[in-house]
Design a protein around this motif. Structure first.
Motif, short mmCIF file in Angstrom:
data_model
loop_
_atom_site.label_atom_id
_atom_site.label_comp_id
_atom_site.label_asym_id
_atom_site.label_seq_id
_atom_site.Cartn_x
_atom_site.Cartn_y
_atom_site.Cartn_z
N LEU A 1 0.81 -1.21 0.00
CA LEU A 1 0.00 0.00 0.00
C LEU A 1 0.85 1.27 0.00
O LEU A 1 1.97 1.28 0.53
CB LEU A 1 -0.91 0.02 1.24
N ASP A 2 0.28 2.33 -0.56
CA ASP A 2 0.96 3.63 -0.51
C ASP A 2 0.68 4.29 0.85
O ASP A 2 0.02 3.70 1.71
CB ASP A 2 0.52 4.52 -1.69
N ALA B 1 -1.33 6.50 1.68
CA ALA B 1 -2.75 6.70 1.97
C ALA B 1 -3.46 5.35 2.13
O ALA B 1 -4.68 5.28 2.19
CB ALA B 1 -3.41 7.52 0.86
N PHE B 2 -2.68 4.29 2.18
CA PHE B 2 -3.17 2.91 2.37
C PHE B 2 -4.06 2.42 1.23
O PHE B 2 -5.05 1.74 1.44
CB PHE B 2 -3.84 2.76 3.75
N ASN B 3 -3.67 2.79 0.02
CA ASN B 3 -4.30 2.25 -1.18
C ASN B 3 -3.29 1.35 -1.89
O ASN B 3 -2.09 1.64 -1.88
CB ASN B 3 -4.75 3.38 -2.11
N PRO B 4 -3.80 0.27 -2.53
CA PRO B 4 -2.89 -0.71 -3.14
C PRO B 4 -2.00 -0.11 -4.24
O PRO B 4 -2.45 0.73 -5.03
CB PRO B 4 -3.85 -1.75 -3.73
N ARG C 1 -5.14 -8.54 4.72
CA ARG C 1 -6.56 -8.54 5.11
C ARG C 1 -6.69 -9.39 6.38
O ARG C 1 -6.21 -10.53 6.39
CB ARG C 1 -7.42 -9.13 4.00
N LYS D 1 -6.35 0.00 8.63
CA LYS D 1 -6.70 1.12 7.74
C LYS D 1 -7.36 0.54 6.49
O LYS D 1 -6.81 -0.40 5.89
CB LYS D 1 -5.44 1.88 7.30
N ASN D 2 -8.47 1.13 6.11
CA ASN D 2 -9.17 0.69 4.88
C ASN D 2 -9.36 -0.83 4.85
O ASN D 2 -9.12 -1.46 3.82
CB ASN D 2 -8.40 1.09 3.61
N TRP E 1 -7.48 -3.05 5.97
CA TRP E 1 -6.20 -3.76 5.95
C TRP E 1 -5.60 -3.72 7.36
O TRP E 1 -5.75 -2.72 8.06
CB TRP E 1 -5.19 -3.08 5.03
#
Ligand code: WT7
Length: 588
Positions: A408-409, A411-414, A426, A448-449, A451
């Motif tokens: 993840l980056d 911002a906690f996006n893949p 997960r 986060k999100n 994850w």
């Protein structure tokens, strides 16, 4: 990053030949696409049972009669003495100990800690405590008074099981632990010469009088089973709590990653039960499957380890990179004196496994080491190499079936394949931690999100293999043990000569990192080799042998932010000769 292990080009992918039908996992993708935790629990462990999901019961009580007669534990003492226990024997002994605890008033949910050397009673007491529904906490026998006090206090433990040799350390902090009602003393050699105090109970006497029959009360899959303390960047170690259902993940991974085949395997996990590897894979996973464990009380030593493999005809071996590097250092001529033909599968955990070590395994033992990645918090292996899958030396492998991993980056996006970022999971496995004891907020901050953020940095390649890059925080990994800089700094400043301390991990060829402390002294004290040694011993005896600073550097003052926080990042950059980065918050 100093911990990078990526060396793809230098070490070509190893395609192993695994004869069809010989490994528990035949095809990684096939199992990955069809795996389901609940069905594994149902089909392999027959869960849930009439009394729910109790780890101790699953491991020791309800195997088919033939398995109950099988050896569960092969134990060798440091002095060479040997003992063996069948599943049936352990069932009866743990029942007895459950009755001992029940008679002492231990109730479901009470915290019971085991502070013992690597002796069979660790297993008997820990599983007995699980049977009464207590939440167990293993304490590494090398811990000093400060380390045990922190853990017993934080968890509100009511009972501790210890031995004559460790008892003094416990007694020195007992006055500060009013919640502890009983101390049980395991006195194997009958060497404890003092009369017992009112809160003390002799294990041997209590066991003699205890019934071998015990009915394990209903245990919900979500009931807490075990607490392992683990270090973070800030604050004292926190207690990662696991539930009884974690055994499903521990058994599934023991089956498909360690490839345990209980009818024929002799399995040796070298980790101490004080750490999560020593419980998840030194007890729960293997015993849930009915496998035979070897346990050696003594310390690491190349000759005695090799001798054990030869004598016990060990087939599956789970160990750690520092130990492998020490074996490599001991030399191949030492290894050449032993017969390793029993070995069939080797695995490693705890730190990045050097590609050289993977390949060395093949040369010396005839098998590569299979790296596995996980954490105290994940409770079971999560990203691994499998017998049926080609090994890329230096890679941690691929997510276990039932596990979804991601990079993840910030911002906690893949992120796409090839990019470095936060390693995230997960939180689906039944073994994922359910809490940090008493620290709900800190626990929640790790998610986060949807994850679970592991605190590691990694990269996934185009084939789906994960490559470890380093920790995202200040936590030090020394010889596979995490050490929080704050714990060491706290211990250091309790020394009368120390004014301020900043602690970092310094890269080390053998131990991955060593603990290094920068210290400024109080007025009236001068740096000297004697003082340096005295400070080292001070931390060593209070905390633990693995956590003391092997290097100390005296400075006249430490770099601090304007708000007074010691800048470990800067100390580390200076130590490594790296750019100092943003120093705008540095005090003048
Ligand atoms: C941290 C967890 C659960 C095993 C014992 C350690 C590091 C663990 C690997 C590996 C690179 C690894 C990570 C992780 N780590 N395995 N195969 N390759 N690093 O448990 O004390 O909770 O430590 O150990 O940094 O986050 P732990």
């Amino acid at each position: 990053m100093p911990n990078s292990t990526e060396q793809t080009s230098q070490y070509p992918t190893i395609h192993k030949s695994v004869a069809p039908g010989t490994a528990n996992m035949q095809d990684y993708d096939l199992l990955y696409n069809n795996f389901n935790w609940a069905s594994f629990g149902e089909s392999t462990l027959n869960l849930p049972r009439a009394n729910g999901v109790n780890k101790a019961s699953i491991c020791l009580d309800d195997h088919p009669p033939a398995v109950m007669q099988r050896t569960a534990l092969l134990w060798q003492a440091t002095n060479g003495d040997k003992e063996t226990y069948t599943f049936e024997e352990l069932k009866r002994k743990t029942n007895q100990f459950a009755n001992v605890l029940k008679d002492l008033g231990v109730q479901k949910g009470d915290r019971v800690f085991v502070y013992l050397e690597r002796i069979p009673e660790i297993f008997i007491t820990l599983f007995g405590a699980l049977k009464v529904g207590a939440v167990v906490g293993p304490l590494f026998s090398a811990f000093g008074p400060e380390a045990i006090k922190d853990r017993l206090e934080d968890s509100g433990a009511v009972l501790v099981i210890t031995s004559p040799d460790l008892k003094d350390r416990l007694d020195s902090v007992l006055p500060e632990l009013p919640a502890i009602r009983h101390v049980i003393l395991v006195d194997r050699q009958q060497e404890y010469g003092h009369p017992l105090k009112t809160h003390e109970v002799r294990y041997e006497t209590a066991m003699q009088n205890a019934s071998e029959a015990f009915e394990v009360p209903y245990t919900d899959p979500d009931d807490y089973s075990i607490i392992h303390y683990t270090s973070g960047t800030t604050g004292k170690p926190k207690g990662a709590v696991h539930r009884h259902a974690a055994v499903i993940a521990q058994a599934a991974t023991a089956k498909y990653i360690l490839d345990l085949q209980p009818e024929k395997d002799i399995y040796w996990c070298t980790a101490d039960p004080g750490w999560v590897t020593g419980t998840s894979y030194g007890m729960f996973g293997p015993w849930a499957l009915g496998a035979t464990l070897l346990v050696y009380e003594g310390p690491f030593n190349a000759e005695s380890w090799y001798q054990l493999i030869q004598d016990y005809k060990v087939t599956v071996w789970y160990t750690a990179p520092t130990a492998i590097r020490m074996l490599m250092k001991a030399g191949e001529d030492v290894a050449a004196q032993y017969n390793f033909s029993s070995l069939r599968h080797l695995c490693s955990v705890g730190e990045p496994l050097n590609p050289e070590a993977v390949v060395w395994g093949q040369k010396v033992f005839g098998h590569v080491f299979h790296d596995t990645w996980w954490q105290t918090e994940t409770g079971a292996m999560h990203i691994c190499n499998y017998p049926c899958m080609p090994v890329k030396p230096g890679s941690m492998g691929k997510p276990f079936p039932g596990v979804v991993a991601g990079i993840l980056d910030d911002a906690f996006n893949p992120l796409p394949a090839g990019e470095e970022g936060h390693l995230a999971i997960r939180p689906d496995a039944p073994s994922i931690f359910r809490s940090y004891w008493g620290k709900e907020e800190m626990y929640n901050s790790k998610f986060k999100n949807s994850w679970y953020i592991t605190g590691d940095r990694a990269r996934m390649d185009a084939d789906g293999y994960y490559w470890f890059i380093g920790r995202a925080d200040d936590v030090i990994n020394t010889a596979g043990h995490l050490v929080g800089p704050f714990e060491v700094e706290s211990a250091l400043i309790e020394h009368p000569a120390v004014a301020e301390a900043g602690v970092i991990g310094k890269p080390d060829a053998e131990r991955l990192e060593i603990v290094k402390a920068f210290i400024s002294l109080k007025k009236g004290f001068e740096p000297s080799p004697q003082l340096e040694q005295e400070i080292k011993n001070f931390v060593r005896t209070r905390l633990a042998a693995h956590a003391y600073p092997r290097e100390i550097e005296f400075l006249s003052g430490l770099p601090k932010t304007r708000s007074g926080k010691i800048m470990r990042r800067l100390l580390k950059a200076r130590e490594l000769g790296l750019p100092e980065g943003d120093t705008s918050t540095l005090e003048d």
